[in-house]
Motif scaffolding. Structure first.
Motif, PDB file in Angstrom:
ATOM      1  N   ASP A 282       0.796  -1.477   0.025  1.00 46.04           N
ATOM      2  CA  ASP A 282       0.254  -0.396  -0.293  1.00 46.04           C
ATOM      3  C   ASP A 282       0.485   1.010  -0.263  1.00 46.04           C
ATOM      4  OD1 ASP A 282      -2.565  -1.555   2.319  1.00 46.04           O
ATOM      5  OD2 ASP A 282      -2.246  -1.422   0.224  1.00 46.04           O
ATOM      6  N   GLY A 283       2.344   0.796  -1.071  1.00 47.53           N
ATOM      7  CA  GLY A 283       2.499   2.866  -0.507  1.00 47.53           C
ATOM      8  C   GLY A 283       3.959   2.470   0.689  1.00 47.53           C
ATOM      9  N   SER A 284       3.383   1.720   0.962  1.00 52.82           N
ATOM     10  CA  SER A 284       4.283   2.064   2.073  1.00 52.82           C
ATOM     11  C   SER A 284       5.598   0.695   2.155  1.00 52.82           C
ATOM     12  CB  SER A 284       4.555   1.902   3.543  1.00 52.82           C
ATOM     13  OG  SER A 284       3.847   0.957   3.771  1.00 52.82           O
ATOM     14  N   GLN A 285       6.789   0.739   2.499  1.00 55.72           N
ATOM     15  CA  GLN A 285       8.197  -0.355   2.117  1.00 55.72           C
ATOM     16  C   GLN A 285       7.908  -0.947   3.808  1.00 55.72           C
ATOM     17  OE1 GLN A 285      11.521   1.475  -0.470  1.00 55.72           O
ATOM     18  NE2 GLN A 285      11.700   1.995   1.351  1.00 55.72           N
ATOM     19  N   ARG A 286       8.278  -1.949   3.672  1.00 54.26           N
ATOM     20  CA  ARG A 286       8.702  -2.658   4.836  1.00 54.26           C
ATOM     21  C   ARG A 286       9.634  -3.576   5.076  1.00 54.26           C
ATOM     22  NH1 ARG A 286       2.852  -5.124   6.326  1.00 54.26           N
ATOM     23  NH2 ARG A 286       2.071  -2.432   5.916  1.00 54.26           N
ATOM     24  N   GLU A 287      10.544  -3.370   5.807  1.00 49.51           N
ATOM     25  CA  GLU A 287      12.074  -3.717   5.302  1.00 49.51           C
ATOM     26  C   GLU A 287      12.515  -4.803   6.443  1.00 49.51           C
ATOM     27  OE1 GLU A 287      14.012  -0.236   2.834  1.00 49.51           O
ATOM     28  OE2 GLU A 287      13.907  -0.488   4.980  1.00 49.51           O
ATOM     29  N   PHE A 288      13.481  -5.122   6.604  1.00 54.93           N
ATOM     30  CA  PHE A 288      13.597  -6.427   7.281  1.00 54.93           C
ATOM     31  C   PHE A 288      14.834  -6.848   7.236  1.00 54.93           C
ATOM     32  CE2 PHE A 288       9.837  -7.450   9.615  1.00 54.93           C
ATOM     33  CZ  PHE A 288       8.785  -7.218   9.241  1.00 54.93           C
ATOM     34  N   TRP A 289      16.091  -6.989   8.323  1.00 53.43           N
ATOM     35  CA  TRP A 289      17.431  -6.957   8.069  1.00 53.43           C
ATOM     36  C   TRP A 289      17.892  -8.333   8.648  1.00 53.43           C
ATOM     37  CZ3 TRP A 289      21.065  -3.632   5.422  1.00 53.43           C
ATOM     38  CH2 TRP A 289      20.311  -2.805   4.633  1.00 53.43           C
ATOM     39  N   GLY A 290      19.052  -9.292   8.004  1.00 53.47           N
ATOM     40  CA  GLY A 290      19.358 -10.482   8.706  1.00 53.47           C
ATOM     41  C   GLY A 290      20.566  -9.723   9.250  1.00 53.47           C
ATOM     42  N   GLN A 291      20.981 -10.551  10.702  1.00 50.46           N
ATOM     43  CA  GLN A 291      22.225 -10.536  11.127  1.00 50.46           C
ATOM     44  C   GLN A 291      23.490 -10.495   9.761  1.00 50.46           C
ATOM     45  OE1 GLN A 291      21.291 -13.657  10.445  1.00 50.46           O
ATOM     46  NE2 GLN A 291      23.790 -14.716  10.752  1.00 50.46           N
ATOM     47  N   GLY A 292      24.219 -10.168  10.771  1.00 44.29           N
ATOM     48  CA  GLY A 292      25.672  -9.486   9.292  1.00 44.29           C
ATOM     49  C   GLY A 292      26.203 -11.109   9.554  1.00 44.29           C
ATOM     50  N   THR A 293      26.712 -11.116   8.097  1.00 43.84           N
ATOM     51  CA  THR A 293      28.449 -12.123   7.990  1.00 43.84           C
ATOM     52  C   THR A 293      29.132 -11.612   7.477  1.00 43.84           C
ATOM     53  OG1 THR A 293      28.764 -14.966   7.382  1.00 43.84           O
ATOM     54  CG2 THR A 293      27.335 -13.044   6.137  1.00 43.84           C
ATOM     55  N   GLN A 294      30.132 -11.988   8.348  1.00 36.58           N
ATOM     56  CA  GLN A 294      31.670 -12.138   8.346  1.00 36.58           C
ATOM     57  C   GLN A 294      32.424 -12.440   6.805  1.00 36.58           C
ATOM     58  OE1 GLN A 294      33.512  -8.920  10.112  1.00 36.58           O
ATOM     59  NE2 GLN A 294      34.828  -9.119   8.118  1.00 36.58           N
ATOM     60  N   VAL A 295      32.659 -11.213   6.404  1.00 38.77           N
ATOM     61  CA  VAL A 295      33.595 -10.916   4.849  1.00 38.77           C
ATOM     62  C   VAL A 295      34.982 -11.242   5.609  1.00 38.77           C
ATOM     63  CG1 VAL A 295      34.687 -11.374   2.449  1.00 38.77           C
ATOM     64  CG2 VAL A 295      31.874 -12.223   3.420  1.00 38.77           C
ATOM     65  N   THR A 296      36.079 -12.142   5.206  1.00 38.86           N
ATOM     66  CA  THR A 296      37.498 -11.186   5.708  1.00 38.86           C
ATOM     67  C   THR A 296      37.923 -11.891   4.557  1.00 38.86           C
ATOM     68  OG1 THR A 296      37.342 -11.387   7.500  1.00 38.86           O
ATOM     69  CG2 THR A 296      39.547 -11.431   6.647  1.00 38.86           C
ATOM     70  N   VAL A 297      38.896 -10.732   3.777  1.00 36.08           N
ATOM     71  CA  VAL A 297      40.164 -11.237   2.749  1.00 36.08           C
ATOM     72  C   VAL A 297      41.759 -10.851   2.474  1.00 36.08           C
ATOM     73  CG1 VAL A 297      40.194 -10.988  -0.124  1.00 36.08           C
ATOM     74  CG2 VAL A 297      38.041 -10.868   0.999  1.00 36.08           C
ATOM     75  N   SER A 298      42.229 -11.732   2.967  1.00 32.07           N
ATOM     76  CA  SER A 298      43.648 -11.816   3.610  1.00 32.07           C
ATOM     77  C   SER A 298      44.615 -10.763   2.059  1.00 32.07           C
ATOM     78  CB  SER A 298      44.257 -12.991   3.855  1.00 32.07           C
ATOM     79  OG  SER A 298      44.267 -14.358   3.292  1.00 32.07           O
ATOM     80  N   SER A 299      44.972 -10.491   2.057  1.00 29.56           N
ATOM     81  CA  SER A 299      45.952 -10.317   0.858  1.00 29.56           C
ATOM     82  C   SER A 299      47.777 -10.936   1.420  1.00 29.56           C
ATOM     83  CB  SER A 299      46.184  -8.719   1.250  1.00 29.56           C
ATOM     84  OG  SER A 299      47.168  -8.585   2.134  1.00 29.56           O
TER      85      SER A 299
END
Length: 120
Positions: free
Chosen positions: A103-120
């Motif tokens: 009805d014209g309004s946004q419903r938003e839900f977030w998940g918990q984060g997941t860590q991504v680590t890229v080593s050099s």
């Protein structure tokens, strides 16, 4: 209420790959968009990729285009982010987002984060 559970993060070397998953449950209904955001330490959260309900509309952050692929399986209520050729600058906490317009309004839900680590 909609619940999102993200998984698949980890530690990988430069050039490696990871696949993130976000499982959606609860009162999901249909016709909802999904997105992956990321947030590195000291930075604002940024939109990495997004996909419409049908999959016909897809967005990628320019710096990940050609390396990341977002797909969804509506039968499983799951969205995936395949990340290839990872770089140290991709290191961040990745969050999935459910967005549905009602009805014209946004419903938003977030998940918990997941860590991504890229080593050099």
């Amino acid at each position: 209420q909609v619940d999102l559970v993200a998984s698949g993060g980890g530690l990988v070397q430069t050039g490696g790959s990871l696949r993130l998953s976000c499982a959606v449950s609860g009162r999901t209904f249909s016709n909802y968009a999904m997105a992956w955001f990321r947030q590195a330490p000291g930075n604002d959260r940024e939109l990495a990729a997004a996909i419409s309900w049908s999959g016909a509309i897809i967005y990628y952050l320019p710096s990940v285009k050609g390396r990341f692929t977002i797909v969804r399986d509506n039968a499983k209520n799951t969205v995936y982010l395949q990340m290839n050729s990872l770089r140290p600058e991709d290191t961040a906490v990745y969050f999935c987002l459910y967005r549905r317009v009602v009805d014209g309004s946004q419903r938003e839900f977030w998940g918990q984060g997941t860590q991504v680590t890229v080593s050099s």
